[in-house]
Scaffold this active site. Sequence first.
Site, PDB file in Angstrom:
ATOM      1  CG  ASP A 143      -2.249   0.760   0.921  1.00 36.55           C
ATOM      2  OD1 ASP A 143      -2.347   1.421  -0.131  1.00 36.55           O
ATOM      3  OD2 ASP A 143      -3.158   0.685   1.762  1.00 36.55           O
ATOM      4  CG  ASP A 144      -1.104   4.941  -0.751  1.00 43.38           C
ATOM      5  OD1 ASP A 144      -1.596   4.205   0.131  1.00 43.38           O
ATOM      6  OD2 ASP A 144      -1.753   5.852  -1.304  1.00 43.38           O
ATOM      7  CG  ASP A 180      -3.476   8.133   8.830  1.00 38.86           C
ATOM      8  OD1 ASP A 180      -3.466   8.162  10.072  1.00 38.86           O
ATOM      9  OD2 ASP A 180      -3.696   9.142   8.148  1.00 38.86           O
TER      10      ASP A 180
HETATM   11  O1  LIG Z   1      -4.239   3.269   7.868  1.00 42.31           O
HETATM   12  P1  LIG Z   1      -5.552   3.853   7.480  1.00 42.31           P
HETATM   13  O2  LIG Z   1      -6.010   4.935   8.435  1.00 42.31           O
HETATM   14  O3  LIG Z   1      -6.628   2.830   7.269  1.00 42.31           O
HETATM   15  O4  LIG Z   1      -5.356   4.646   6.102  1.00 42.31           O
HETATM   16  C1  LIG Z   1      -4.529   4.228   5.067  1.00 42.31           C
HETATM   17  C2  LIG Z   1      -5.315   4.003   3.784  1.00 42.31           C
HETATM   18  O5  LIG Z   1      -5.990   5.221   3.391  1.00 42.31           O
HETATM   19  C3  LIG Z   1      -5.700   5.514   2.040  1.00 42.31           C
HETATM   20  O6  LIG Z   1      -6.604   4.856   1.177  1.00 42.31           O
HETATM   21  P2  LIG Z   1      -8.072   5.396   0.919  1.00 42.31           P
HETATM   22  O7  LIG Z   1      -9.038   4.671   1.823  1.00 42.31           O
HETATM   23  O8  LIG Z   1      -8.094   6.886   0.982  1.00 42.31           O
HETATM   24  O9  LIG Z   1      -8.447   4.913  -0.538  1.00 42.31           O
HETATM   25  P3  LIG Z   1      -7.663   5.038  -1.919  1.00 42.31           P
HETATM   26  O10 LIG Z   1      -6.392   4.268  -1.773  1.00 42.31           O
HETATM   27  O11 LIG Z   1      -8.619   4.425  -2.886  1.00 42.31           O
HETATM   28  O12 LIG Z   1      -7.411   6.498  -2.195  1.00 42.31           O
HETATM   29  C4  LIG Z   1      -4.329   4.934   1.823  1.00 42.31           C
HETATM   30  O13 LIG Z   1      -4.133   4.655   0.435  1.00 42.31           O
HETATM   31  C5  LIG Z   1      -4.370   3.674   2.644  1.00 42.31           C
HETATM   32  O14 LIG Z   1      -4.898   2.591   1.884  1.00 42.31           O
HETATM   33  O1  LIG Z   2      -3.697  10.879   0.582  1.00 42.75           O
HETATM   34  C1  LIG Z   2      -3.737  10.482   1.770  1.00 42.75           C
HETATM   35  N1  LIG Z   2      -2.850  11.002   2.674  1.00 42.75           N
HETATM   36  C2  LIG Z   2      -2.824  10.624   3.986  1.00 42.75           C
HETATM   37  O2  LIG Z   2      -2.009  11.115   4.786  1.00 42.75           O
HETATM   38  C3  LIG Z   2      -3.786   9.648   4.377  1.00 42.75           C
HETATM   39  N2  LIG Z   2      -4.082   9.055   5.567  1.00 42.75           N
HETATM   40  C4  LIG Z   2      -5.086   8.209   5.331  1.00 42.75           C
HETATM   41  N3  LIG Z   2      -5.457   8.250   4.041  1.00 42.75           N
HETATM   42  C5  LIG Z   2      -4.670   9.137   3.416  1.00 42.75           C
HETATM   43  N4  LIG Z   2      -4.648   9.553   2.134  1.00 42.75           N
HETATM   44 MG   LIG Z   3      -5.674   3.286  -0.047  1.00 42.46          MG
END
Ligand SMILES: O=P(O)(O)OC[C@H]1O[C@H](OP(=O)(O)OP(=O)(O)O)[C@H](O)[C@@H]1O
Ligand SMILES: O=c1[nH]c(=O)c2nc[nH]c2[nH]1
Ligand SMILES: [Mg+2]
Length: 168
Positions: A103-104, A107
């Site tokens: 994952d990117d 958080d």
């Molecule tokens: O540790 P957490 O608090 O659960 O947050 C982390 C996740 O939040 C973001 O995804 P998002 O749900 O925004 O979806 P996306 O990847 O489709 O943009 C990010 O890419 C992680 O997958």
């Molecule tokens: O673009 C993002 N940046 C963040 O820091 C983050 N945390 C949860 N989801 C996120 N998405």
């Molecule tokens: Mg995500």
Amino acid sequence: MAPDRLPHEKGFHVSWDQLHRDARALAWRLDGQGPDNGAWRAVVGITRGGMAPAMIVSRELDIRLVDTISVKSYNHQSQSAPVIIKMPDRDLVGDGTGVLIVDDLVDTGRTLEVVRATMPKAHVATVYAKPMGRPQVDTYITEVSQDTWIFFPWDMALQYVKPYRAGE
Ligand SMILES: O=P(O)(O)OC[C@H]1O[C@H](OP(=O)(O)OP(=O)(O)O)[C@H](O)[C@@H]1O
Ligand SMILES: O=c1[nH]c(=O)c2nc[nH]c2[nH]1
Ligand SMILES: [Mg+2]
């Protein structure tokens, strides 16, 4: 007088180039760490943000089996309970042995908690990590503070900014 703080001091802005370098660094750290003579069997990217680093990691490590798991939780910057809306191929991932989940960022760790439960033996890797979510990650590259928002290149565009000392 110039302001004490730059705007978005708690924003961490990541360019495509930076993401590419950091995802490559993640791949190099994972190289040779898989359970089968150092090899990894497959990569599973967490949509959508995990897809770019998953592509880079799979390219660097020559892993051709790539799947996705789709999780929905954030709407802009507010989070609700993560829900899995698409699973990877069960025959491919099994219990997660030899699978790299990418994952990117992590958080709060809630997304990874839900994903890990589906593949308990997988290795979880993110490019960026915040302290609250760190226990959910096996390997990451860069840590930022919990109150920092990470801005990814796919969410940004180049635009004009006023000079730091703008004329009155
Ligand atoms: O540790 P957490 O608090 O659960 O947050 C982390 C996740 O939040 C973001 O995804 P998002 O749900 O925004 O979806 P996306 O990847 O489709 O943009 C990010 O890419 C992680 O997958
Ligand atoms: O673009 C993002 N940046 C963040 O820091 C983050 N945390 C949860 N989801 C996120 N998405
Ligand atoms: Mg995500």
